[in-house]
Design an enzyme around this catalytic site. Sequence first.
Site, short mmCIF file in Angstrom:
data_model
loop_
_atom_site.label_atom_id
_atom_site.label_comp_id
_atom_site.label_asym_id
_atom_site.label_seq_id
_atom_site.Cartn_x
_atom_site.Cartn_y
_atom_site.Cartn_z
N THR A 175 0.84 -1.19 0.00
CA THR A 175 0.00 0.00 0.00
C THR A 175 0.88 1.24 0.00
O THR A 175 2.01 1.22 0.47
CB THR A 175 -0.89 0.09 1.26
OG1 THR A 175 -0.05 0.28 2.41
CG2 THR A 175 -1.73 -1.15 1.44
N ASP A 176 0.34 2.35 -0.52
CA ASP A 176 0.97 3.62 -0.22
C ASP A 176 0.78 3.83 1.29
O ASP A 176 -0.12 3.27 1.90
CB ASP A 176 0.31 4.75 -1.02
CG ASP A 176 1.22 5.96 -1.18
OD1 ASP A 176 2.18 6.10 -0.39
OD2 ASP A 176 0.96 6.78 -2.08
N TRP A 177 1.64 4.64 1.88
CA TRP A 177 1.66 4.77 3.34
C TRP A 177 0.34 5.33 3.86
O TRP A 177 -0.07 6.43 3.52
CB TRP A 177 2.84 5.64 3.76
CG TRP A 177 4.07 4.84 4.09
CD1 TRP A 177 4.77 4.88 5.27
CD2 TRP A 177 4.74 3.86 3.28
NE1 TRP A 177 5.83 3.98 5.23
CE2 TRP A 177 5.83 3.35 4.03
CE3 TRP A 177 4.52 3.35 2.01
CZ2 TRP A 177 6.70 2.38 3.53
CZ3 TRP A 177 5.39 2.38 1.51
CH2 TRP A 177 6.45 1.90 2.27
#
Length: 807
Positions: free
Chosen positions: A228-230
Site C-alpha cells: 500500500t501507499d503509506w
Amino acid sequence: MRYREIIEKMTIEEKASLMSGKDFWQTQDIERLGINGIFLADGPHGIRKQAEAADHLGLNESIPATCFPTAATVANSWNEKLGEKIGQYLGEEAVAQKVNVLLGPGINMKRDPLCGRNFEYFSEDPYHAGKLAASYIKGIQSHGISACVKHFAVNNQEERRMSIDTIVDERTLREIYLTAFEIAVKEGNTKTVMSSYNMLNGAYTNENMHLMREILRDEWDFDGVVVTDWGGSNDRVAGLLAGNELEMPTTAGETNQEIIEAINSGKLKREVLDEAVDRLLHLIFTTEEVYNKPYKQEFDVKQHHQVAQEVSEESIVLLKNEASILPFKDGVKVATIGQFAEEARYQGAGSSIVNPTILENTLDILKDSRINSIGYEPGFERYGKKSKKKIEKACALASNADVVLLYIGLDEATEAEGLDRQNMKLPENQIELIKALYEVNPNIVAVLSSGAAIEMPWLDKVKGLVNGYLSGQAGARAMLRVLTGEVNPSGKLAETYPLRYEDTPAYHQFPGKEVSVEYRESMYIGYRYYDTANINVRFPFGYGLSYTSFDYSDIQVNKKEVTFKLTNTGEVAGMEIVQLYVGCQSEAIFRPKKELKGFTKVALNPGETRTVTIPFDDKTFRYFNVKTNQWEIEEANYNIIIGASSVDTRLEDSIFVEGTNAPLPYDKEKLPSYYSGKANNVNEAEFETLLGRKVPVSTWDRTKPLGYNDTIAQCQYAKGAFARFAFHSITFAHWLLKKIGKRELANLIMMSVYHMPFRGVARMTGGVINMRMLDGILLIVNGHFFKGLRHVLKERSKMLKVAKGNN
C-alpha cells in the site's frame, strides 16, 4: 508455493503479522524461523533513508545520498540506456544504505499540468513513461534489491488523493493509464508494485479486484508483492483478498487481528493468506541475498555526482534560441540575475526530498566557467513577495551587460506532494522582472527551473529559453556547460506546453473536489488531444532545439519495422531524438490523430549519416475493445510517421495491417465529441454512453453522519460544534501561515490534515490512535461530544493495558 515448508511451521498470528509493517519503514521479522524484516525507502531520484524519527512527508532529514534529476527531467532525455544507468547508481546507493525496496519510479500519467506531483512522473505518454520506467527498474534490480513502481493506478491529482473516486472508461484505463505499468511489469520485471490511495470506479485501488487480480495478476502474470501507499489501506481483509501482501506503515497489530478474525470466520481462506505470505517471503529472501555476503557500504560520492551531472546535461531542453544567442560567445559580458542562481531549485517537495551529498549553486561555480559574469542581483523574492528595489537593482546591472542570464522558475511550496498547483503561471514578481529587464536590455537568456509545464505569455521578452526542469544536485554546472556550448543540448519535452491552462483537455474536470473526478476527456490527454483537435500550443510534445541541425530521408516500412536515414547537417556533434508515431486511417473506431509507438536517441558527428531502425512491437497497432474485453487490431491502413516532435513530422509512409475482426465497440452517432477529438468539455450524457453506466453523484451528501472515509475538510458541515470549530481553526491557521510567509507549513496543513480521511488518522499514527478510538472521535464529530470522549478514553485505556501486558 516456493516456501511451503516455512509457511507450514508458522502460526496464523505469525502469518498475519507479516502483512503489515513493524514500524514506519520496516517489515515484521520472525526470528525463530529466520525471517528478517526488510527496509523500504523512498527513492524515485535518490535514496531517502531516515536515520532519526521517521515520517512520510520529508520533514526529517535523511542520510546523505546523490540527488539525481527528477523523473520529469530525465524523461526529457528520452534515453532508456541513461535510465538504466541511473537505476544502477540508485541501486548501488540503496545497497550501501541497506535498503531492500526502493520506492520508485513513479509512472502516473500527466493528465493535467497542475498535478502537484508531476515532477515525480515521466510523461503524458504511456509508452514513453513505461519504457523509461522499465529501464530504471532493470538498473535498480541489477543489484539484487527491488524497485517499486507506483502509484497503481489513475492517481493523477494530489488534492483529496486518499479518498477521491476516479471515474474512467475501460478503454482509456487500459490504453492510457495502465500501459506504462504493463511495460514496467512485463519488461522491467519489477518485484514490487505500490497501490495508490484513490478509488477507481467505486473501489479503492488496493481492494479493486478488477485492477489487482484480473489485470495485474491474471493478465500480466505479476508474481511480486503489492504494498500500500503509506496509510493507504482502507479495508485490510478486502485488500488481502485483492492480492495486497503488505500494508505500510505499522498499525501496531490492529489489522493483523482483523486478518485472524477473517480466517476464523471463514471470510478469508487460509490459502489466500498463505499465497500472500509466500510472495512476501520471496521478496524478503531474494532482496536479503546481497546482504548475506560482503557488500559495499560506501559509494564514490564524486563519481555519483559526476553521473548526476551527465544525466542533467542530457535532459536539458533548449526551447528558444533567437538569433543564435546561445551558446554564449567568448568575451560577452553577462549579468547574472535571479534568486535561483543563488539558491538552486533542484528537486520537488514531499516524500521524495533527498539530502544531497554535494549541492552546486550557479554563483559558486560561475567563476570556473567560460562565462564573463559582471555581477549578480537576485531580482525577485523566491516565494513571490514583490520588491521594486530588487527589480531596480537588477535593471541597473542588466544595463551594463551584453546579455542578461536570468534564472526563473517555480518554488518548492508551489510544486509539492499532497497539493495541486492553483494555476500554470510563473509568479507575478518574476514576470514583472522580465518585463522591466526587457526595457533596459532585450538580450535575455532565461533558465527555467520547474517540474511541470507553465504558461509563457512573456516568451517574446526573452531571446533564449533553456529548461533545466529539476536537475538534481549537479544541475547548475550542467546548465553552464550547455550555455557555453561545451555540451550540445539534446533534451526534448516529454509533455506539451499549452498556450494557456484553459486550453488543456481536463480543464473542466480537474481536480475532483468532493466525491469523484470524471475523466470525460477519455484518451485525449496531452498531444493526443492538441494534435487531434488542432489546438495551437506553445511547445509540442517531443520538442527541443539543438546547436546543430538534422536531416531525415529515405523512409522504408515493412511489417516488422521502419527504417530511415538521419544526417547531422550542422557543424557540431549532437544527439537527435527521433520519434515514431502511428495513426490509423480508418474512422470506424475513435482514436487520436497519432500516437507515439517508438523512439530512439542517435548521436552523430558533423556530416555523419546513419541508418536508423525502429521496430514495431505488440503495442504498435493495438487498441482495447470494450465489447470483446481484450486487445484487438483494427484492419486498416496506418500512417507511419517519423518526427522530430509530435508536430514536426519529417517522413511519412503507410502500411496495411490485417485485423482481428473484432466487432465495432461504439455507435459513432452517440459519441460525436470522441470521434472529433474535441473532448475537453464533454457533457454528462455522452460520457455515460462511453462509460456504459450512470456516473455517480460527485458531491458530498451533507445530510449523512461523517464516517471513516470522509475527510477533515467535511467537518465544515458536521453536526458537532467541536468539529466545526476545529475545521475553522485549521482553515484560519492555513490562511495565517500563508499570510506571514510560512507557505511550506501552510501546505503541510492542507496535505496532512485538511484532506486526510478520518481512517488516515489511525492508519498513519502507527497505532497511537486505533480504529476503535476513531469511532469515538467520529461520535464527537457527529454531535455526541461527551459520549464520544468517553469512548475515546475508554478505548485508549484498553490499548495501554494491552500494550503493558505485552511488555
